[in-house]
Enzyme design. Sequence first.
Site, short mmCIF file in Angstrom:
data_model
loop_
_atom_site.label_atom_id
_atom_site.label_comp_id
_atom_site.label_asym_id
_atom_site.label_seq_id
_atom_site.Cartn_x
_atom_site.Cartn_y
_atom_site.Cartn_z
N LYS A 132 1.88 -3.57 6.93
CA LYS A 132 2.03 -3.79 5.49
C LYS A 132 3.49 -3.74 5.07
O LYS A 132 3.93 -4.47 4.19
CB LYS A 132 1.23 -2.73 4.71
CG LYS A 132 -0.27 -3.01 4.65
CD LYS A 132 -0.58 -4.19 3.74
CE LYS A 132 -2.07 -4.32 3.50
NZ LYS A 132 -2.41 -5.53 2.71
N THR A 135 0.81 -1.22 0.00
CA THR A 135 0.00 0.00 0.00
C THR A 135 0.85 1.27 0.00
O THR A 135 1.95 1.30 0.59
CB THR A 135 -0.92 0.02 1.23
OG1 THR A 135 -1.52 1.33 1.34
CG2 THR A 135 -0.18 -0.25 2.54
N TYR A 153 -1.30 0.09 10.62
CA TYR A 153 -1.65 -0.63 9.38
C TYR A 153 -0.49 -0.59 8.39
O TYR A 153 -0.08 -1.62 7.84
CB TYR A 153 -2.91 0.01 8.78
CG TYR A 153 -3.16 -0.34 7.33
CD1 TYR A 153 -3.61 -1.60 6.96
CD2 TYR A 153 -2.96 0.62 6.32
CE1 TYR A 153 -3.84 -1.91 5.62
CE2 TYR A 153 -3.20 0.33 4.99
CZ TYR A 153 -3.64 -0.95 4.64
OH TYR A 153 -3.86 -1.24 3.31
N GLU A 160 0.26 3.64 1.78
CA GLU A 160 0.35 4.10 3.18
C GLU A 160 1.75 3.85 3.75
O GLU A 160 2.15 4.49 4.71
CB GLU A 160 -0.69 3.39 4.04
CG GLU A 160 -2.12 3.82 3.79
CD GLU A 160 -2.49 5.11 4.49
OE1 GLU A 160 -1.93 5.39 5.55
OE2 GLU A 160 -3.34 5.85 3.94
P1 NAP Z 1 -11.31 -4.71 2.27
O1 NAP Z 1 -12.54 -4.41 1.47
O2 NAP Z 1 -11.22 -4.20 3.66
O3 NAP Z 1 -11.12 -6.28 2.25
C1 NAP Z 1 -10.26 -6.92 3.13
C2 NAP Z 1 -10.72 -8.35 3.28
O4 NAP Z 1 -9.87 -9.00 4.23
C3 NAP Z 1 -12.15 -8.50 3.77
O5 NAP Z 1 -12.82 -9.44 2.97
C4 NAP Z 1 -11.97 -9.06 5.18
O6 NAP Z 1 -12.97 -9.96 5.56
C5 NAP Z 1 -10.69 -9.82 5.03
N1 NAP Z 1 -10.08 -10.10 6.32
C6 NAP Z 1 -9.90 -9.25 7.35
N2 NAP Z 1 -9.32 -9.89 8.38
C7 NAP Z 1 -9.13 -11.17 7.98
C8 NAP Z 1 -8.57 -12.32 8.60
N3 NAP Z 1 -8.13 -12.28 9.86
N4 NAP Z 1 -8.53 -13.46 7.91
C9 NAP Z 1 -9.02 -13.53 6.64
N5 NAP Z 1 -9.58 -12.48 6.02
C10 NAP Z 1 -9.62 -11.30 6.67
O7 NAP Z 1 -10.01 -4.17 1.53
P2 NAP Z 1 -9.80 -3.85 -0.02
O8 NAP Z 1 -10.06 -2.40 -0.24
O9 NAP Z 1 -10.51 -4.86 -0.82
O10 NAP Z 1 -8.23 -4.04 -0.15
C11 NAP Z 1 -7.66 -5.30 -0.50
C12 NAP Z 1 -6.23 -5.35 0.00
O11 NAP Z 1 -5.48 -4.30 -0.60
C13 NAP Z 1 -6.09 -5.16 1.49
O12 NAP Z 1 -4.99 -5.93 1.92
C14 NAP Z 1 -5.79 -3.69 1.64
O13 NAP Z 1 -5.09 -3.44 2.82
C15 NAP Z 1 -4.93 -3.47 0.41
N6 NAP Z 1 -4.96 -2.11 -0.14
C16 NAP Z 1 -6.14 -1.49 -0.38
C17 NAP Z 1 -6.14 -0.22 -0.91
C18 NAP Z 1 -7.43 0.50 -1.21
O14 NAP Z 1 -7.38 1.71 -1.45
N7 NAP Z 1 -8.55 -0.18 -1.26
C19 NAP Z 1 -4.92 0.41 -1.20
C20 NAP Z 1 -3.74 -0.28 -0.98
C21 NAP Z 1 -3.76 -1.54 -0.45
P3 NAP Z 1 -14.33 -9.50 6.33
O15 NAP Z 1 -15.25 -9.10 5.20
O16 NAP Z 1 -14.74 -10.72 7.04
O17 NAP Z 1 -13.96 -8.35 7.22
#
Ligand code: NAP
Length: 338
Positions: free
Chosen positions: A154, A126, A150, A128
């Site tokens: 990461k 990320t 966070y 971040e």
């Molecule tokens: P998100 O919508 O928050 O999805 C994260 C997923 O991880 C959710 O399905 C959540 O499940 C699951 N999760 C959380 N804790 C867990 C655990 N202990 N074991 C298994 N699964 C777990 O995030 P996103 O926006 O799709 O982002 C996807 C990835 O890219 C993440 O790693 C995020 O940090 C990274 N990222 C995102 C962005 C962005 O702008 N969106 C930017 C950079 C990096 P639940 O539904 O059960 O909570």
Amino acid sequence: MANKKRAFITGASGQDGSYLAEFLLDKGYEVAGLVRRNAVLDLGNIHEFKNEVKIYYGDLHSPESIAMALLDFKPEEIYNLASLSSPLGSFSDKLGTIMVTGVGAMHVFERAKQIVPKAKIYQASTSEMFGAPKQVPQNEDTPFNPANPYAAAKEFAHRMAVIARNDQTQPQFISCGILFNHESPRRGVNFVTRKISVAVACIKNKRKEGIPLNEIGEPIVQNGKLKLGDLSAKRDWGYAPDYVAMMWMMLQADKPDDFVVATGEVHTVEEFAREAFAVVGLDFKDFVETDPRFVPPVQTGPLCGDASKAKRVLGWEPKTKFKDLVKIMVHADLARFS
Ligand code: NAP
């Protein structure tokens, strides 16, 4: 018929996991997802196409659940998207964030090394991790300087990925996408862009009940007002479906690498709010209030990505412009919160 390629997604029910699952199904993949077993079992964003994705209930806290899924499904590609992904939220759950977002990623790499050593792995890094960088825009060489738990978690996962990649005894194919913020109608309601699009819809539709709660457990709209943190915070916001395509492209390359994925355009939270309220003919100044409870104790940014390597090496470019992203989100929430 040729065997289908198999892709395994952790965090499949999240924003990116669900778009990626659809993208890979369209490409003819067999797709499996690791999903946390929760009380409602509605499978989040993959609810509507759950029959097309093989579900493994598990948790990054449990290396055993990862191992069982990998043993059974034997994927050729693994996308590690599971994470506790709220920078602000990570201040109130530091240990949980480190254990899932950091150590959990290491469990995925280690179990894959033992069970499917040839699998190509995508790690969701990320922007971040850059914290409050001196260099703008940021690229793959910009130093990391995380400003929240966070981002620190990461960075740990990112460094473990690079170590596993460079391990001379058994190198793993692990590519890290350093993704800048990307949003969509599937973004969690605890993120600022989605709070804004939900608030616009609820205000415009004069909704009184069933308003989603924000990250501190209060309705996003209270007494006709939306409360936000720092309106001057600057972010580089893209559209999530554009970004999951790049995750796949990274695993089709011949060698693993790190790539910044971004639009290169920066906007403030205030600009997002102004655009979003303007979509329904309202002035954000009449509805938005600031509240220090939504300002993180340590500030991040300005974040602005230089994705020229992604374009040069893999031919990736974002397709969706900022104003279109805002419209997509507002229109989706107008329909959802009618
Ligand atoms: P998100 O919508 O928050 O999805 C994260 C997923 O991880 C959710 O399905 C959540 O499940 C699951 N999760 C959380 N804790 C867990 C655990 N202990 N074991 C298994 N699964 C777990 O995030 P996103 O926006 O799709 O982002 C996807 C990835 O890219 C993440 O790693 C995020 O940090 C990274 N990222 C995102 C962005 C962005 O702008 N969106 C930017 C950079 C990096 P639940 O539904 O059960 O909570």
